[in-house]
Design an enzyme around this catalytic site. Sequence first.
Site, mmCIF file in Angstrom:
data_model
loop_
_atom_site.group_PDB
_atom_site.id
_atom_site.type_symbol
_atom_site.label_atom_id
_atom_site.label_comp_id
_atom_site.label_asym_id
_atom_site.label_seq_id
_atom_site.Cartn_x
_atom_site.Cartn_y
_atom_site.Cartn_z
ATOM 1 N N GLU A 27 0.851 -1.196 0.000
ATOM 2 C CA GLU A 27 0.000 0.000 0.000
ATOM 3 C C GLU A 27 0.879 1.235 0.000
ATOM 4 O O GLU A 27 2.000 1.221 0.546
ATOM 5 C CB GLU A 27 -0.902 -0.015 1.244
ATOM 6 C CG GLU A 27 -1.780 1.236 1.359
ATOM 7 C CD GLU A 27 -2.909 1.134 2.379
ATOM 8 O OE1 GLU A 27 -3.027 0.091 3.068
ATOM 9 O OE2 GLU A 27 -3.689 2.104 2.489
ATOM 10 N N ASN A 72 -6.750 1.602 2.708
ATOM 11 C CA ASN A 72 -7.454 2.867 2.878
ATOM 12 C C ASN A 72 -7.010 3.895 1.849
ATOM 13 O O ASN A 72 -7.797 4.757 1.431
ATOM 14 C CB ASN A 72 -7.205 3.402 4.292
ATOM 15 C CG ASN A 72 -7.732 2.456 5.361
ATOM 16 O OD1 ASN A 72 -8.569 1.602 5.097
ATOM 17 N ND2 ASN A 72 -7.235 2.605 6.583
ATOM 18 N N ASN A 172 -12.165 -0.865 -1.037
ATOM 19 C CA ASN A 172 -11.540 -1.371 0.187
ATOM 20 C C ASN A 172 -12.347 -0.969 1.414
ATOM 21 O O ASN A 172 -12.691 0.211 1.569
ATOM 22 C CB ASN A 172 -10.126 -0.789 0.327
ATOM 23 C CG ASN A 172 -9.451 -1.214 1.618
ATOM 24 O OD1 ASN A 172 -9.100 -2.375 1.793
ATOM 25 N ND2 ASN A 172 -9.293 -0.271 2.547
ATOM 26 N N GLU A 173 -12.666 -1.941 2.260
ATOM 27 C CA GLU A 173 -13.286 -1.692 3.589
ATOM 28 C C GLU A 173 -14.339 -0.585 3.534
ATOM 29 O O GLU A 173 -14.279 0.380 4.316
ATOM 30 C CB GLU A 173 -12.207 -1.364 4.623
ATOM 31 C CG GLU A 173 -11.278 -2.528 4.891
ATOM 32 C CD GLU A 173 -10.363 -2.362 6.101
ATOM 33 O OE1 GLU A 173 -10.252 -1.246 6.633
ATOM 34 O OE2 GLU A 173 -9.757 -3.373 6.509
ATOM 35 N N GLU A 292 -6.537 -9.130 3.523
ATOM 36 C CA GLU A 292 -5.693 -8.502 4.558
ATOM 37 C C GLU A 292 -5.733 -9.402 5.786
ATOM 38 O O GLU A 292 -6.811 -9.652 6.325
ATOM 39 C CB GLU A 292 -6.180 -7.106 4.939
ATOM 40 C CG GLU A 292 -5.923 -6.067 3.878
ATOM 41 C CD GLU A 292 -6.260 -4.642 4.321
ATOM 42 O OE1 GLU A 292 -6.116 -4.319 5.514
ATOM 43 O OE2 GLU A 292 -6.690 -3.865 3.453
ATOM 44 N N GLN A 351 1.333 -6.227 5.659
ATOM 45 C CA GLN A 351 1.678 -5.876 4.301
ATOM 46 C C GLN A 351 3.051 -6.475 3.984
ATOM 47 O O GLN A 351 3.455 -7.388 4.687
ATOM 48 C CB GLN A 351 1.662 -4.375 4.153
ATOM 49 C CG GLN A 351 0.242 -3.812 4.426
ATOM 50 C CD GLN A 351 0.049 -2.373 4.017
ATOM 51 O OE1 GLN A 351 0.912 -1.750 3.433
ATOM 52 N NE2 GLN A 351 -1.121 -1.805 4.348
HETATM 53 O O1 AHR Z 1 -3.206 -2.658 6.265
HETATM 54 C C1 AHR Z 1 -3.408 -1.447 6.933
HETATM 55 C C2 AHR Z 1 -4.831 -0.940 6.779
HETATM 56 O O2 AHR Z 1 -5.702 -1.787 7.476
HETATM 57 C C3 AHR Z 1 -5.394 -0.918 5.381
HETATM 58 O O3 AHR Z 1 -5.076 0.242 4.688
HETATM 59 C C4 AHR Z 1 -6.869 -0.994 5.627
HETATM 60 O O4 AHR Z 1 -7.551 -1.601 4.563
HETATM 61 C C5 AHR Z 1 -6.995 -1.741 6.924
HETATM 62 O O5 AHR Z 1 -7.855 -1.114 7.808
#
Ligand code: AHR
Length: 514
Positions: A27, A72, A172-173, A292, A351
């Site tokens: 990310e 995010n 995403n989320e 994730e 990550q």
């Molecule tokens: O991986 C860190 C963050 O965790 C990511 O950006 C988000 O998708 C999650 O809340």
Amino acid sequence: MRKVSVALNPEAVIGETDPRLFGAFVEHLGRCVYGGIYEPGHATADAHGFRHDVLELVRELAPTIMRYPGGNFVSGYNWEDGVGPAEKRPRRLDLAWMSTEPNTFGTNEFIDWCRLANIEPMLAVNLGTRGGDAARNLLEYCNHPGGTAWSDLRRAHGWEQAHDVKFWCLGNEMDGPWQMEMKTAEEYGRIAIEAAKMMKWIDPRIELAACGSSGRNMPTFGAWEDTVLQHTFSHVEYISLHTYVNNYADDSAALLASPDLMDGFIEEVVAIADSVAARAHSSKRIMLSFDEWNVWYRTRRNADVRVKPGWPVAPEILEEIYNMQDALAFGGMCISLLNHADRVKTACLAQLVNVIAPIMTETGGPAWRQTIFHPFAQMSNYGRGRVLRAEIDSPTYAANYYDPRGKADLYFPLPAVPYLKMAAVEDPASGAITIFALNRHLEEPMPLDVALRGFGVPVLIEALELRHADLKAVNTKDQPDNVSPAPLAGVTLATDRVQATLAPASWNMIRISR
Ligand code: AHR
């Protein structure tokens, strides 16, 4: 501890692992890209600015697919900012991580890096501040061969061949209040299906993942998946899941038990997806993209480690230093993924570098392996194949897992956690079996007896253990191998049988062939 017995039958197969089960995530966040995989001027950097010391470790870690660019971050990302001549790219405020995004690394650089690392790219589109139009344009830019404005722009930028990206995440989320332009399930479901429709009209070979709820403990969980899949069922192949386990309570036994909650989460999402299918009178099965997952707590809730003032570029945020017991919980999560190989087809360790990551770097300095590097590398290198259903007879313990993200109960009682958590994977080509085994007892060694029906006399290929007398031991730049695998002594082999003694609080890998 009394003997722990396991029965393995090569005919009883949970499922075959998909190559995408062993993915990770890059990310635009902190030093994951800048100072992580990309650092022009670094002693090991090539002409593209890719750090080769990091690449070497990535190759050893062996992830198969890489999610990008968020997270995010993607919910505010204009992909057009990250393509074309680098000197003309705009600097933007990133509201996800309160940073300045220089955009010197973008989609094309990411694809080049993936090709160099021999990793499949997975792209996420922005369904937060943007929508279907930006998503379809990005897909056309990436995958259309040429002869249209967007595809010719890619060619003009220097990438003659289409990138041919197969796997796409629809946002995403999107149920998280922390997300730029969060949505209700209805709002997201509508946007996701319209984006999906257009994307598949451009390239019908792509596969799409709709956003599941951002966590099992979200108040939206369950109803969100149901509504979103009712909208998108016909056009997506996957629903996403995210889980970060924690040790806020400083309770080692509960930390090591927490991956069992991941098993429950997976089974609940499968049930919801299949219930949507039943109501649609469809035999289609939506697969799970666990895009994730990790252990994450030290740098999660504390504002000054999440955000640095002054809108810095690539700030040192979310640089979680993993210890021995984190690696054990992490290994438990690997086992949970393997044991659901029938439905979890894609998974991304979140990550890759510096940001809650298996690989750490110093900007301008070396790169090294964190403790969690080792279970992942072993799973990815040796955990591919047919996952066997293990019948386990193990004593259990009770744990109470604390998760402050939950809205209702902050504690999740786990009344009967087997001390042994394990997965067994058979390589269909050679018939070799790899056993991943976690002894969750903090004080006692575990006498393990594995019966292998019809296997014959096994030959030991390798047996390794990961343990440390100090559960809080970490790897650092100066002590990069403080926690690292060592030979597991005393494995005994007999007809249809493997026996070993697993040290207290240890992760183990035993590989045997016929
Ligand atoms: O991986 C860190 C963050 O965790 C990511 O950006 C988000 O998708 C999650 O809340």
